[in-house]
Design a protein around this motif. Structure first.
Motif, PDB file in Angstrom:
ATOM      1  N   SER A  92      30.560  43.195  39.883  1.00 49.09           N
ATOM      2  CA  SER A  92      31.177  41.917  39.492  1.00 49.09           C
ATOM      3  C   SER A  92      31.907  41.274  40.671  1.00 49.09           C
ATOM      4  CB  SER A  92      32.120  42.118  38.301  1.00 49.09           C
ATOM      5  OG  SER A  92      33.314  42.712  38.708  1.00 49.09           O
TER       6      SER A  92
ATOM      7  N   LYS B 210      38.490  44.980  32.132  1.00 47.74           N
ATOM      8  CA  LYS B 210      37.054  44.856  31.873  1.00 47.74           C
ATOM      9  C   LYS B 210      36.584  46.199  31.294  1.00 47.74           C
ATOM     10  CE  LYS B 210      36.147  41.505  35.504  1.00 47.74           C
ATOM     11  NZ  LYS B 210      35.539  41.254  36.819  1.00 47.74           N
TER      12      LYS B 210
ATOM     13  N   GLU C 108      44.813  34.929  33.177  1.00 49.24           N
ATOM     14  CA  GLU C 108      43.555  34.577  32.514  1.00 49.24           C
ATOM     15  C   GLU C 108      42.469  35.546  32.910  1.00 49.24           C
ATOM     16  OE1 GLU C 108      42.553  30.495  33.106  1.00 49.24           O
ATOM     17  OE2 GLU C 108      44.383  29.855  32.051  1.00 49.24           O
ATOM     18  N   GLY C 109      41.548  35.793  32.000  1.00 44.57           N
ATOM     19  CA  GLY C 109      40.407  36.656  32.310  1.00 44.57           C
ATOM     20  C   GLY C 109      40.800  38.117  32.355  1.00 44.57           C
ATOM     21  N   ARG C 110      39.796  38.935  32.628  1.00 44.91           N
ATOM     22  CA  ARG C 110      40.022  40.389  32.644  1.00 44.91           C
ATOM     23  C   ARG C 110      39.962  40.918  34.068  1.00 44.91           C
ATOM     24  NH1 ARG C 110      38.617  43.096  27.199  1.00 44.91           N
ATOM     25  NH2 ARG C 110      38.650  41.297  25.821  1.00 44.91           N
ATOM     26  N   PHE C 111      40.442  42.119  34.222  1.00 47.15           N
ATOM     27  CA  PHE C 111      40.585  42.696  35.562  1.00 47.15           C
ATOM     28  C   PHE C 111      39.734  43.961  35.723  1.00 47.15           C
ATOM     29  CE2 PHE C 111      44.265  40.135  34.788  1.00 47.15           C
ATOM     30  CZ  PHE C 111      44.470  39.483  35.998  1.00 47.15           C
ATOM     31  N   ASP C 112      39.227  44.140  36.962  1.00 50.79           N
ATOM     32  CA  ASP C 112      38.511  45.378  37.284  1.00 50.79           C
ATOM     33  C   ASP C 112      39.502  46.521  37.478  1.00 50.79           C
ATOM     34  OD1 ASP C 112      35.604  44.373  37.863  1.00 50.79           O
ATOM     35  OD2 ASP C 112      36.938  42.944  38.860  1.00 50.79           O
TER      36      ASP C 112
ATOM     37  N   ARG D  53      38.610  41.674  40.562  1.00 46.81           N
ATOM     38  CA  ARG D  53      39.949  41.170  40.228  1.00 46.81           C
ATOM     39  C   ARG D  53      40.937  42.313  39.999  1.00 46.81           C
ATOM     40  NH1 ARG D  53      40.870  37.796  35.775  1.00 46.81           N
ATOM     41  NH2 ARG D  53      42.210  36.510  37.081  1.00 46.81           N
TER      42      ARG D  53
ATOM     43  N   TRP E 162      45.095  43.222  39.114  1.00 47.95           N
ATOM     44  CA  TRP E 162      46.479  42.835  38.766  1.00 47.95           C
ATOM     45  C   TRP E 162      47.398  43.990  39.160  1.00 47.95           C
ATOM     46  CZ3 TRP E 162      49.009  43.066  33.264  1.00 47.95           C
ATOM     47  CH2 TRP E 162      50.322  42.565  33.351  1.00 47.95           C
TER      48      TRP E 162
ATOM     49  N   GLU F  60      40.350  39.138  44.312  1.00 47.31           N
ATOM     50  CA  GLU F  60      41.493  38.323  43.885  1.00 47.31           C
ATOM     51  C   GLU F  60      42.594  39.304  43.461  1.00 47.31           C
ATOM     52  OE1 GLU F  60      39.793  35.370  41.096  1.00 47.31           O
ATOM     53  OE2 GLU F  60      41.721  35.639  40.098  1.00 47.31           O
TER      54      GLU F  60
ATOM     55  N   SER G 222      36.917  44.317  22.713  1.00 48.84           N
ATOM     56  CA  SER G 222      35.951  43.291  23.106  1.00 48.84           C
ATOM     57  C   SER G 222      35.898  42.202  22.042  1.00 48.84           C
ATOM     58  CB  SER G 222      34.560  43.907  23.294  1.00 48.84           C
ATOM     59  OG  SER G 222      34.129  44.370  22.043  1.00 48.84           O
TER      60      SER G 222
ATOM     61  N   LEU H  34      43.241  43.446  28.761  1.00 49.11           N
ATOM     62  CA  LEU H  34      42.992  42.725  30.021  1.00 49.11           C
ATOM     63  C   LEU H  34      42.065  43.480  30.968  1.00 49.11           C
ATOM     64  CD1 LEU H  34      46.474  41.224  30.960  1.00 49.11           C
ATOM     65  CD2 LEU H  34      44.495  40.069  30.005  1.00 49.11           C
TER      66      LEU H  34
END
Ligand SMILES: C[S@@+](CC[C@H](N)C(=O)[O-])C[C@H]1O[C@@H](n2cnc3c(N)ncnc32)[C@H](O)[C@@H]1O
Length: 282
Positions: free
Chosen positions: A102, A241, A209-213, A106, A108, A137, A280, A239
């Motif tokens: 992916s 993935k 926003e979105g999910r994190f690896d 990402r 956090w 990110e 999910s 949050l």
């Protein structure tokens, strides 16, 4: 009340501080912290020219929106951190990045303190992708605005790099001169990979926003009680993935969350199939 104190400070005052910091930050202070609380908050009383702890605490309680709340919180957090702390995590992260399809990857960093942790993540990313601008990110957050400002500056005394190898020191930091002698600054390439935000892990909504690896939530849950940790870990799970990894601190064990998290090596966790199915849908 103790006579050698500059300000009057009673057991009741300490109990009030314990209650207020728990409400605002989830931080549990035990009795051994009584003197620490005095010395940290005495600075605030001096700055505000307030003579008693009870007066200071009353003025806070009377104004729930007072900017002094942030100073109160900043004074009571513990911000100990270092570059590449718990080094095994950065090795796992590098292989996670190398095997992850992916893009962007990402991360956090949920209690980033003065920044050593997110800059270590950024160095790991540049090395893992062998690119100055890897497709990564990093969002780094903390509740304490003082440490966040330090983190965003990326300026450290040179001794903070003592344990880092020479290649990383040269590749990722600039040495200060004249007024900045004895200091180093993280290079722009590192700083550009990180977005700093204030986030209280206790808040019901996070500005994310979105999910994190990968989510790094290290050495902060130790300050929370188990009910607070459980709520936090469920929110974090939403949050991640499905193949994401949660990294926690060396003394943070998620055995009581085995329904939702399974171990993936030392203090690193993946979601269980049950959690993936449940989360999910949300
Ligand atoms: C001991 S430091 C850990 C720093 C870093 N994660 C590490 O492992 O090196 C704990 C950090 O958690 C932050 N913290 C405490 N309570 C918090 C809360 N409710 N929300 C967000 N951050 C919090 C503190 O400000 C502090 O910077």
């Amino acid at each position: 009340m103790q006579n050698d104190h500059e300000f009057s400070y009673s057991k009741t005052d300490f109990a009030k501080v314990v209650e207020l910091i728990y409400q605002r930050a989830g931080i549990r202070l035990n009795e051994s912290k009584e003197q620490m609380v005095y010395s940290r908050l005495a600075r605030r009383l001096r700055a505000l020219r307030i003579n008693t702890f009870s007066g200071y605490l009353k003025s806070l309680e009377n104004d729930p929106d007072s900017p002094e709340w942030q100073q109160f919180i900043n004074a009571l957090t513990t911000n100990l951190t270092s570059f590449f702390r718990e080094a095994h995590h950065f090795e796992i992260l590098a292989s996670q990045m190398q095997s992850c399809a992916s893009r962007p990857f990402r991360i956090w960093c949920a209690a980033s303190s003065t920044g050593e942790e997110p800059y270590s993540l950024a160095m790991t990313a540049i090395e893992a992708y062998q690119m100055a601008q890897p497709p990564v990110e990093i969002i780094a957050s903390d509740l304490d605005t003082h440490v966040l400002a330090t983190a965003a500056q990326g300026v450290y005394t040179i001794d903070k790099l003592d344990k880092m190898d020479l290649e990383r020191k040269r590749g990722f930091f600039l040495k200060g001169s004249q007024a900045n002698a004895g200091k180093v600054r993280a290079k722009k390439a590192l700083r550009d990979l990180i977005e700093f935000k204030q986030i209280n892990l206790l808040d019901t909504r996070w500005p994310l926003e979105g999910r994190f690896d990968a989510i790094f939530c290290r050495n902060v849950m130790i300050y929370f009680d188990q009910p607070t940790q459980k709520v936090l870990l469920e929110k974090i799970g939403h949050l991640l993935k499905p193949d994401g990894l949660l990294y926690v601190g060396h003394s943070e064990n998620l055995h009581y969350m085995s329904e939702w998290y399974r171990s993936f090596g030392k203090t690193t966790y993946r979601l269980t199939d049950r959690a993936k199915a449940a989360w999910s849908r949300t």
